[in-house]
Write a protein that holds these residues in place. Structure first.
Motif, PDB file in Angstrom:
ATOM      1  N   GLN A 321       1.018  -0.868   0.197  1.00  0.00           N
ATOM      2  CA  GLN A 321      -0.356   0.649   0.008  1.00  0.00           C
ATOM      3  C   GLN A 321       0.879   0.759   0.331  1.00  0.00           C
ATOM      4  O   GLN A 321       0.169   2.130  -0.128  1.00  0.00           O
ATOM      5  N   GLY A 322       2.130   0.817  -0.133  1.00  0.00           N
ATOM      6  CA  GLY A 322       3.029   2.121  -0.014  1.00  0.00           C
ATOM      7  C   GLY A 322       3.034   3.555   0.620  1.00  0.00           C
ATOM      8  O   GLY A 322       2.803   3.464   2.036  1.00  0.00           O
ATOM      9  N   GLY A 323       2.886   4.511   0.391  1.00  0.00           N
ATOM     10  CA  GLY A 323       2.268   5.718   0.781  1.00  0.00           C
ATOM     11  C   GLY A 323       1.317   5.880   1.467  1.00  0.00           C
ATOM     12  O   GLY A 323       0.799   7.235   1.400  1.00  0.00           O
ATOM     13  N   PHE A 324       0.372   6.019   0.665  1.00  0.00           N
ATOM     14  CA  PHE A 324      -1.116   5.728   0.235  1.00  0.00           C
ATOM     15  C   PHE A 324      -1.590   4.771   1.252  1.00  0.00           C
ATOM     16  O   PHE A 324      -3.661   5.149   1.315  1.00  0.00           O
ATOM     17  N   GLY A 325      -1.293   4.025   2.058  1.00  0.00           N
ATOM     18  CA  GLY A 325      -2.283   3.193   2.744  1.00  0.00           C
ATOM     19  C   GLY A 325      -3.415   3.758   3.505  1.00  0.00           C
ATOM     20  O   GLY A 325      -4.397   3.987   4.098  1.00  0.00           O
ATOM     21  N   ILE A 326      -2.781   4.740   3.921  1.00  0.00           N
ATOM     22  CA  ILE A 326      -3.795   5.546   5.317  1.00  0.00           C
ATOM     23  C   ILE A 326      -4.291   5.800   4.729  1.00  0.00           C
ATOM     24  O   ILE A 326      -5.568   6.208   5.455  1.00  0.00           O
ATOM     25  N   GLN A 327      -4.427   6.373   3.723  1.00  0.00           N
ATOM     26  CA  GLN A 327      -5.979   7.882   3.558  1.00  0.00           C
ATOM     27  C   GLN A 327      -6.679   6.821   2.268  1.00  0.00           C
ATOM     28  O   GLN A 327      -8.050   7.527   2.468  1.00  0.00           O
ATOM     29  N   THR A 328      -6.240   5.260   2.228  1.00  0.00           N
ATOM     30  CA  THR A 328      -7.154   4.894   1.318  1.00  0.00           C
ATOM     31  C   THR A 328      -7.884   3.894   2.254  1.00  0.00           C
ATOM     32  O   THR A 328      -8.846   2.967   1.901  1.00  0.00           O
ATOM     33  N   SER A 329      -6.887   3.967   3.495  1.00  0.00           N
ATOM     34  CA  SER A 329      -7.960   2.460   4.038  1.00  0.00           C
ATOM     35  C   SER A 329      -9.591   2.489   4.326  1.00  0.00           C
ATOM     36  O   SER A 329      -9.794   0.430   4.475  1.00  0.00           O
ATOM     37  N   PRO A 330     -10.465   3.204   4.786  1.00  0.00           N
ATOM     38  CA  PRO A 330     -11.540   3.308   4.384  1.00  0.00           C
ATOM     39  C   PRO A 330     -12.371   1.504   3.242  1.00  0.00           C
ATOM     40  O   PRO A 330     -12.481   0.941   3.788  1.00  0.00           O
ATOM     41  N   ALA A 331     -11.766   2.620   2.300  1.00  0.00           N
ATOM     42  CA  ALA A 331     -12.336   1.723   1.282  1.00  0.00           C
ATOM     43  C   ALA A 331     -11.420   0.255   1.123  1.00  0.00           C
ATOM     44  O   ALA A 331     -12.053  -0.602   0.258  1.00  0.00           O
ATOM     45  N   ALA A 332     -10.450   0.968   1.078  1.00  0.00           N
ATOM     46  CA  ALA A 332      -8.860  -1.157   0.899  1.00  0.00           C
ATOM     47  C   ALA A 332      -9.815  -1.759   1.901  1.00  0.00           C
ATOM     48  O   ALA A 332     -10.031  -2.858   1.407  1.00  0.00           O
ATOM     49  N   ALA A 333      -9.895  -1.536   3.125  1.00  0.00           N
ATOM     50  CA  ALA A 333     -10.552  -2.388   4.492  1.00  0.00           C
ATOM     51  C   ALA A 333     -11.985  -3.324   3.887  1.00  0.00           C
ATOM     52  O   ALA A 333     -11.912  -4.038   3.936  1.00  0.00           O
TER      53      ALA A 333
END
Length: 363
Positions: A321-333
């Protein structure tokens, strides 16, 4: 007793997927190698929610995550400014074309417009792209939010539990960890920089997820930066900076290959960051107060990996998830939880293309 899922890693990735799986009715154990969750990438992030970060194929995940982050109070509006010099005019135009087409809210600014948002901007910086929706993320608050959701859903967090051995027999995994043994139906690899190592322990084929070191420094300036200063990024990817509690957080936007480890900053990266800042603004630096580094982990195509491994039974990925894992966490999870549980999409995920992030694309 055989649990449904063991999630390996309790950073933002592991905490968020554990919450979604637990709330979907699964019995989950969340295994963390360190003394406490969030020690590595999650705990070192200068995270921001920035619509264009990670490329056009990440924009849908970022946009889908925005309402959740805003509605739960994890975002503080800041705005982002991509700046360029005269020789960067083509890059600015290409950026505008790439991201306007996928729904990001961006606008071209001239020299006057850029200088109005960034005091002290040196004359050679002649143009910019403005992204008004960019916001700071309360990373610690978001991480604790997901850990709390997971706990409330019955997930068990076990720290000091590095995965040591894994064997699959009788349709379930026997896992040996530093904190004891567990029997689970499915292993979810949310181990960040250690994702490929976890896969090897489970005899799954690694995907080539590579850790890259990112350096950040905290500077004290002679004049504190304005609190509403935008996140400022070089259109050529050589730096970014933003204010933080009266100080300036600055990165040289480095991506140095690294072994999975407790990352530490290198003096050369710190010096490069400061030299690049001095080429952008005429601010006087009084001191380097802090410096740190974290590992951002990317698959070969720089897109995240969500879902069951097509070759290894009972093994799933939530990594890269590179450097974008936090900002995409709701939709990704949410998307990954639906994929692993076999449940229908909802309004957050209905427009996401899961095939973009499927492990099978890398086989």
């Amino acid at each position: 007793m055989i649990l449904d899922f063991a999630v390996i890693g309790a950073g933002i990735a592991g905490a968020s997927i554990a919450a979604e799986l637990g709330e979907g009715g699964a019995k989950v154990v969340l295994l963390e190698a360190e003394d406490a969750p969030g020690y590595h990438a999650t705990g070192r992030s200068a995270a921001f929610w920035e619509e264009c970060y990670g490329g056009p194929d990440l924009v849908p995940l970022t946009l889908a995550s925005g309402p959740y982050l805003r509605d739960h109070g994890f975002l503080t509006r800041r705005g982002a400014l991509y700046i360029g010099r005269a020789e960067d005019a083509a890059k600015l135009a290409q950026f505008l074309d790439r991201f306007a087409a996928v729904g990001a809210t961006i606008a071209r600014l001239d020299r006057e417009g850029a200088a109005g948002k960034l005091p002290g901007l040196r004359p050679e910086w002649t143009g910019a792209i403005w992204e008004p929706a960019c916001a700071d993320i309360d990373v610690a608050g978001l991480h604790q939010h997901y850990l709390g959701r997971a706990r409330k859903a019955g997930a068990q967090l076990v720290c000091r539990a590095p995965l040591e051995r894994a064997e699959r027999r009788g349709g379930a995994w026997s896992l040996a960890t530093g904190a004891g043994d567990f029997r689970v139906a499915t292993v979810v690899d949310a181990a960040g920089a250690w994702a490929d190592r976890v896969a090897q322990i489970c005899e799954a084929r690694p995907l080539g997820i590579a850790p890259l070191r990112r350096t950040v420094v905290q500077l004290r300036l002679a004049e504190p930066p304005p609190p509403d200063l935008p996140l400022t990024l070089d259109i050529s990817g050589r730096f970014y900076f933003k204010p933080e509690a009266g100080r300036l957080w600055l990165s040289p936007h480095d991506e140095e290959p690294s072994e999975p480890c407790d990352a530490a900053p290198e003096e050369l990266a710190v010096a490069e960051a400061i030299a690049r800042l001095e080429q952008v603004v005429d601010w006087r630096i009084e001191a380097v107060e802090r410096r740190w580094a974290g590992l951002r982990s990317f698959a070969p195509d720089r897109l995240p990996v969500y879902g069951y491994d097509p070759e290894c039974e009972g093994f799933a990925w939530f990594a890269g998830q590179g450097g974008f894992g936090i900002q995409t966490s709701p939709a990704a999870a949410r998307l990954a939880g639906q994929l692993l549980l076999g449940t229908p999409r909802d309004t957050m995920t209905e427009n996401l293309d899961a095939a973009l992030y499927a492990p099978g694309r890398l086989r």
